[in-house]
Design a protein around this motif. Structure first.
Motif, PDB file in Angstrom:
ATOM      1  N   THR A 161       0.752  -1.150   0.195  1.00 54.92           N
ATOM      2  CA  THR A 161      -0.080  -0.030  -0.151  1.00 54.92           C
ATOM      3  C   THR A 161       0.754   1.310  -0.033  1.00 54.92           C
ATOM      4  OG1 THR A 161      -1.650  -1.154   1.183  1.00 54.92           O
ATOM      5  CG2 THR A 161      -1.624   1.305   1.267  1.00 54.92           C
ATOM      6  N   TRP A 162       1.971   1.374   0.927  1.00 56.60           N
ATOM      7  CA  TRP A 162       2.716   2.060   1.063  1.00 56.60           C
ATOM      8  C   TRP A 162       3.305   2.657  -0.294  1.00 56.60           C
ATOM      9  CZ3 TRP A 162       7.995   2.902   0.009  1.00 56.60           C
ATOM     10  CH2 TRP A 162       8.730   3.916   0.182  1.00 56.60           C
ATOM     11  N   MET A 163       3.864   1.599  -1.125  1.00 53.49           N
ATOM     12  CA  MET A 163       4.887   1.908  -2.215  1.00 53.49           C
ATOM     13  C   MET A 163       3.791   2.536  -3.472  1.00 53.49           C
ATOM     14  SD  MET A 163       6.037  -2.084  -3.215  1.00 53.49           S
ATOM     15  CE  MET A 163       4.906  -2.959  -4.290  1.00 53.49           C
ATOM     16  N   LYS A 164       2.736   1.986  -3.462  1.00 55.38           N
ATOM     17  CA  LYS A 164       1.886   2.517  -4.492  1.00 55.38           C
ATOM     18  C   LYS A 164       1.426   4.060  -4.298  1.00 55.38           C
ATOM     19  CE  LYS A 164      -0.144  -1.797  -5.680  1.00 55.38           C
ATOM     20  NZ  LYS A 164      -1.089  -2.873  -5.744  1.00 55.38           N
ATOM     21  N   GLN A 165       1.351   4.428  -2.846  1.00 54.88           N
ATOM     22  CA  GLN A 165       1.063   5.651  -2.521  1.00 54.88           C
ATOM     23  C   GLN A 165       2.134   6.715  -2.825  1.00 54.88           C
ATOM     24  OE1 GLN A 165      -0.469   5.416   1.481  1.00 54.88           O
ATOM     25  NE2 GLN A 165      -2.560   4.673   1.047  1.00 54.88           N
ATOM     26  N   GLU A 166       3.484   6.147  -2.251  1.00 55.01           N
ATOM     27  CA  GLU A 166       4.510   6.919  -2.686  1.00 55.01           C
ATOM     28  C   GLU A 166       4.789   7.240  -4.023  1.00 55.01           C
ATOM     29  OE1 GLU A 166       7.669   9.097  -0.776  1.00 55.01           O
ATOM     30  OE2 GLU A 166       5.914   8.112   0.149  1.00 55.01           O
ATOM     31  N   ASP A 167       4.551   6.257  -4.740  1.00 47.51           N
ATOM     32  CA  ASP A 167       5.053   6.221  -6.121  1.00 47.51           C
ATOM     33  C   ASP A 167       4.059   7.405  -6.865  1.00 47.51           C
ATOM     34  OD1 ASP A 167       6.449   5.064  -8.831  1.00 47.51           O
ATOM     35  OD2 ASP A 167       4.288   4.925  -9.191  1.00 47.51           O
ATOM     36  N   ALA A 168       3.007   7.465  -6.339  1.00 50.58           N
ATOM     37  CA  ALA A 168       1.938   8.603  -7.019  1.00 50.58           C
ATOM     38  C   ALA A 168       1.965  10.105  -6.085  1.00 50.58           C
ATOM     39  CB  ALA A 168       0.530   8.136  -6.691  1.00 50.58           C
ATOM     40  N   ARG A 169       2.715  10.005  -5.014  1.00 49.13           N
ATOM     41  CA  ARG A 169       2.758  11.196  -4.028  1.00 49.13           C
ATOM     42  C   ARG A 169       3.374  12.307  -4.653  1.00 49.13           C
ATOM     43  NH1 ARG A 169       5.892  13.410   0.249  1.00 49.13           N
ATOM     44  NH2 ARG A 169       7.316  11.595   0.076  1.00 49.13           N
ATOM     45  N   THR A 170       2.898  13.458  -4.899  1.00 50.09           N
ATOM     46  CA  THR A 170       3.451  14.684  -5.463  1.00 50.09           C
ATOM     47  C   THR A 170       4.361  15.120  -4.266  1.00 50.09           C
ATOM     48  OG1 THR A 170       1.323  15.296  -6.449  1.00 50.09           O
ATOM     49  CG2 THR A 170       3.043  17.101  -5.779  1.00 50.09           C
ATOM     50  N   SER A 215       7.313  13.260  -3.577  1.00 56.46           N
ATOM     51  CA  SER A 215       8.020  12.391  -3.354  1.00 56.46           C
ATOM     52  C   SER A 215       9.348  12.321  -4.239  1.00 56.46           C
ATOM     53  CB  SER A 215       7.363  11.026  -3.266  1.00 56.46           C
ATOM     54  OG  SER A 215       8.308   9.915  -3.219  1.00 56.46           O
ATOM     55  N   PRO A 216      10.440  12.222  -3.464  1.00 55.31           N
ATOM     56  CA  PRO A 216      11.614  11.947  -4.323  1.00 55.31           C
ATOM     57  C   PRO A 216      11.608  10.626  -5.268  1.00 55.31           C
ATOM     58  CG  PRO A 216      12.182  11.523  -2.050  1.00 55.31           C
ATOM     59  CD  PRO A 216      10.856  12.115  -2.126  1.00 55.31           C
ATOM     60  N   LEU A 217      10.615   9.695  -4.919  1.00 51.83           N
ATOM     61  CA  LEU A 217      10.704   8.590  -5.637  1.00 51.83           C
ATOM     62  C   LEU A 217       9.196   8.514  -6.701  1.00 51.83           C
ATOM     63  CD1 LEU A 217      11.359   5.902  -2.649  1.00 51.83           C
ATOM     64  CD2 LEU A 217      12.772   6.565  -5.087  1.00 51.83           C
ATOM     65  N   LYS A 218       8.701   9.610  -6.699  1.00 56.95           N
ATOM     66  CA  LYS A 218       7.391   9.920  -7.432  1.00 56.95           C
ATOM     67  C   LYS A 218       7.687   9.061  -8.826  1.00 56.95           C
ATOM     68  CE  LYS A 218       3.965  12.886  -9.505  1.00 56.95           C
ATOM     69  NZ  LYS A 218       2.940  12.149  -9.101  1.00 56.95           N
ATOM     70  N   GLY A 219       6.990   8.473  -9.323  1.00 51.83           N
ATOM     71  CA  GLY A 219       7.103   7.733 -10.826  1.00 51.83           C
ATOM     72  C   GLY A 219       8.218   6.709 -10.858  1.00 51.83           C
ATOM     73  N   LYS A 220       8.914   6.522  -9.807  1.00 57.50           N
ATOM     74  CA  LYS A 220      10.026   5.633  -9.954  1.00 57.50           C
ATOM     75  C   LYS A 220       9.959   4.202  -9.432  1.00 57.50           C
ATOM     76  CE  LYS A 220      13.378   9.539 -10.269  1.00 57.50           C
ATOM     77  NZ  LYS A 220      12.414  10.801 -10.089  1.00 57.50           N
ATOM     78  N   ILE A 221       8.975   3.981  -8.771  1.00 58.69           N
ATOM     79  CA  ILE A 221       8.909   2.656  -7.936  1.00 58.69           C
ATOM     80  C   ILE A 221       8.113   1.608  -8.876  1.00 58.69           C
ATOM     81  CG2 ILE A 221       7.530   1.542  -6.036  1.00 58.69           C
ATOM     82  CD1 ILE A 221       8.032   3.909  -4.438  1.00 58.69           C
ATOM     83  N   ASP A 222       8.798   0.330  -8.779  1.00 63.29           N
ATOM     84  CA  ASP A 222       8.046  -0.724  -9.433  1.00 63.29           C
ATOM     85  C   ASP A 222       6.889  -1.279  -8.544  1.00 63.29           C
ATOM     86  OD1 ASP A 222       7.197  -3.179 -10.739  1.00 63.29           O
ATOM     87  OD2 ASP A 222       9.306  -4.032 -10.752  1.00 63.29           O
ATOM     88  N   THR A 223       5.561  -0.837  -8.966  1.00 64.65           N
ATOM     89  CA  THR A 223       4.827  -1.074  -7.827  1.00 64.65           C
ATOM     90  C   THR A 223       4.283  -2.515  -7.835  1.00 64.65           C
ATOM     91  OG1 THR A 223       2.906  -0.171  -9.390  1.00 64.65           O
ATOM     92  CG2 THR A 223       3.663   1.167  -7.611  1.00 64.65           C
ATOM     93  N   GLY A 224       4.667  -3.291  -8.865  1.00 67.86           N
ATOM     94  CA  GLY A 224       4.331  -4.642  -8.924  1.00 67.86           C
ATOM     95  C   GLY A 224       5.206  -5.806  -8.378  1.00 67.86           C
ATOM     96  N   SER A 225       6.356  -4.948  -7.722  1.00 70.30           N
ATOM     97  CA  SER A 225       7.400  -6.086  -7.154  1.00 70.30           C
ATOM     98  C   SER A 225       7.967  -5.464  -5.881  1.00 70.30           C
ATOM     99  CB  SER A 225       8.727  -5.786  -8.112  1.00 70.30           C
ATOM    100  OG  SER A 225       8.605  -6.254  -9.453  1.00 70.30           O
ATOM    101  N   LEU A 226       7.588  -6.322  -4.958  1.00 69.90           N
ATOM    102  CA  LEU A 226       8.027  -6.532  -3.463  1.00 69.90           C
ATOM    103  C   LEU A 226       8.960  -7.690  -3.189  1.00 69.90           C
ATOM    104  CD1 LEU A 226       7.662  -5.039  -0.461  1.00 69.90           C
ATOM    105  CD2 LEU A 226       6.019  -6.817  -0.144  1.00 69.90           C
ATOM    106  N   VAL A 227      10.162  -7.487  -2.510  1.00 70.75           N
ATOM    107  CA  VAL A 227      10.771  -8.364  -1.947  1.00 70.75           C
ATOM    108  C   VAL A 227      11.213  -8.204  -0.400  1.00 70.75           C
ATOM    109  CG1 VAL A 227      11.888  -9.136  -4.095  1.00 70.75           C
ATOM    110  CG2 VAL A 227      13.014  -7.302  -2.725  1.00 70.75           C
ATOM    111  N   LEU A 228      11.476  -9.173   0.103  1.00 69.94           N
ATOM    112  CA  LEU A 228      11.745  -9.299   1.705  1.00 69.94           C
ATOM    113  C   LEU A 228      13.194  -9.523   1.816  1.00 69.94           C
ATOM    114  CD1 LEU A 228       8.689 -11.389   2.919  1.00 69.94           C
ATOM    115  CD2 LEU A 228       8.914  -8.867   2.583  1.00 69.94           C
ATOM    116  N   LEU A 229      13.813  -8.343   2.854  1.00 66.39           N
ATOM    117  CA  LEU A 229      14.950  -8.950   3.681  1.00 66.39           C
ATOM    118  C   LEU A 229      14.559  -8.945   5.126  1.00 66.39           C
ATOM    119  CD1 LEU A 229      16.851  -5.636   2.125  1.00 66.39           C
ATOM    120  CD2 LEU A 229      17.208  -8.017   1.317  1.00 66.39           C
ATOM    121  N   GLY A 230      15.184  -9.675   5.800  1.00 59.07           N
ATOM    122  CA  GLY A 230      14.965 -10.143   7.281  1.00 59.07           C
ATOM    123  C   GLY A 230      16.124 -10.374   7.878  1.00 59.07           C
TER     124      GLY A 230
END
Length: 304
Positions: A114-123, A125-140
């Motif tokens: 949810t966050w990454m989709k909102q951040e990709d669209a947020r006016t 944001s330094p990441l506006k339009g730069k996030i692949d909103t279909g790809s999440l990976v995990l580190l842990g």
């Protein structure tokens, strides 16, 4: 299965071919770093410098170890981000077994989508339009790695899941440090019915999550590709900025390599594994055919 110790004769041949350890490119401008919130949790965000972003960036959610503050992962998160990821490191407070603290849970993956989709669209944001909103990976790390490993199976298991949760469709895989699924006091690792690729990054000097437990977990992972990267001389806190994160249980086993060495090696293999499963061809060539020959800091096992 393939097992090969780094530093063999093949390393010399590869070196002659000018194949080296992959590293983040030197940036002409400063990397992107900022604070945010993910479902109300304070979080730190790390990404490459704007001039180094050539395509939309996948998001890597870093699930923290038990009571390890997000600030302790700054160097590791920066290193992974340099390979072409947006790394998000939240502080997630909750109560387990009656004890309040920083404890990761499975639901954070869906919240991060949810966050990454909102951040990709947020006016703004330094990441506006730069996030692949279909790809999440995990580190842990440790407890957080166990939460991520459980999520890869789609199961909701206490204490990593408070309420039933769904594995996001955007989740593509995970790379977990100091992580295993051996039950407390147990001697047999239960099967890991993973539905996405998993890599385990394990310090050979880890005195809290032992190499044997990681080996058992690796063998229990049912669906390839899978990988076990053993970082020589690293202990349980090989990816944190210091060996003594405030509030976390110490590792009685000392680390015998520098913190910089263990962080760089762990970040390199985590990032290259995740880039490979996301479809990057060069990363796959290095990961499966070159990396363990040129990287003297690790030993690698995998099933491709």
């Amino acid at each position: 299965m393939r097992t090969r110790k780094a530093g063999t004769a093949l390393a010399a041949a590869v070196a002659l071919a000018a194949v080296a350890l992959p590293a983040a490119p030197a940036a002409a401008d400063a990397p992107i770093e900022f604070a945010t919130t993910v479902n109300g949790d304070a979080a730190d965000v790390y990404a490459p410098a704007p001039g180094d972003i050539k395509a939309d960036l996948p998001v890597a959610l870093l699930l923290q170890g038990a009571n390890v503050d997000k600030s302790n992962y700054a160097a590791y998160a920066r290193a992974v981000a340099g390979y072409g990821f947006v790394v998000v490191v939240p502080n997630h407070q909750r109560v387990i077994f009656g004890q309040p603290g920083l404890y990761a849970e499975e639901a954070q993956a869906a919240w991060t989508v949810t966050w990454m989709k909102q951040e990709d669209a947020r006016t703004g944001s330094p990441l506006k339009g730069k996030i692949d909103t279909g790809s999440l990976v995990l580190l842990g790390h440790s407890f957080g790695g166990a939460a991520g490993l459980t999520l890869t199976t789609g199961a909701c298991v206490a204490p990593f899941c408070d309420t039933p949760t769904t594995k996001p469709a955007e989740l593509k895989g995970g790379a977990f440090y100091g992580t295993n699924n051996l039950p407390p006091g147990g001697s047999v690792n239960p099967p890991v019915a993973n539905t996405v690729p998993v890599a385990l990054i394990q310090g050979t000097a880890d005195g809290r999550a032992t190499p044997a437990a990681a080996e058992g977990t690796y063998n229990a992972i049912q669906t390839p590709p899978k990988m076990l990267v053993s970082v020589t001389g690293a202990n349980h806190y090989g990816i944190t900025d210091t060996q003594a994160p405030a509030g976390a249980l110490p590792d009685p086993s000392p680390q015998t390599v520098t913190q910089e060495t263990s962080i760089k090696a762990s970040a390199r293999w985590s990032a290259m594994y995740l880039r490979t499963i996301l479809g990057d061809v060069w990363s796959g060539v290095w990961l499966w055919g070159v990396g363990d020959a040129v990287d003297s800091s690790v030993t690698v096992q995998y099933v491709k």
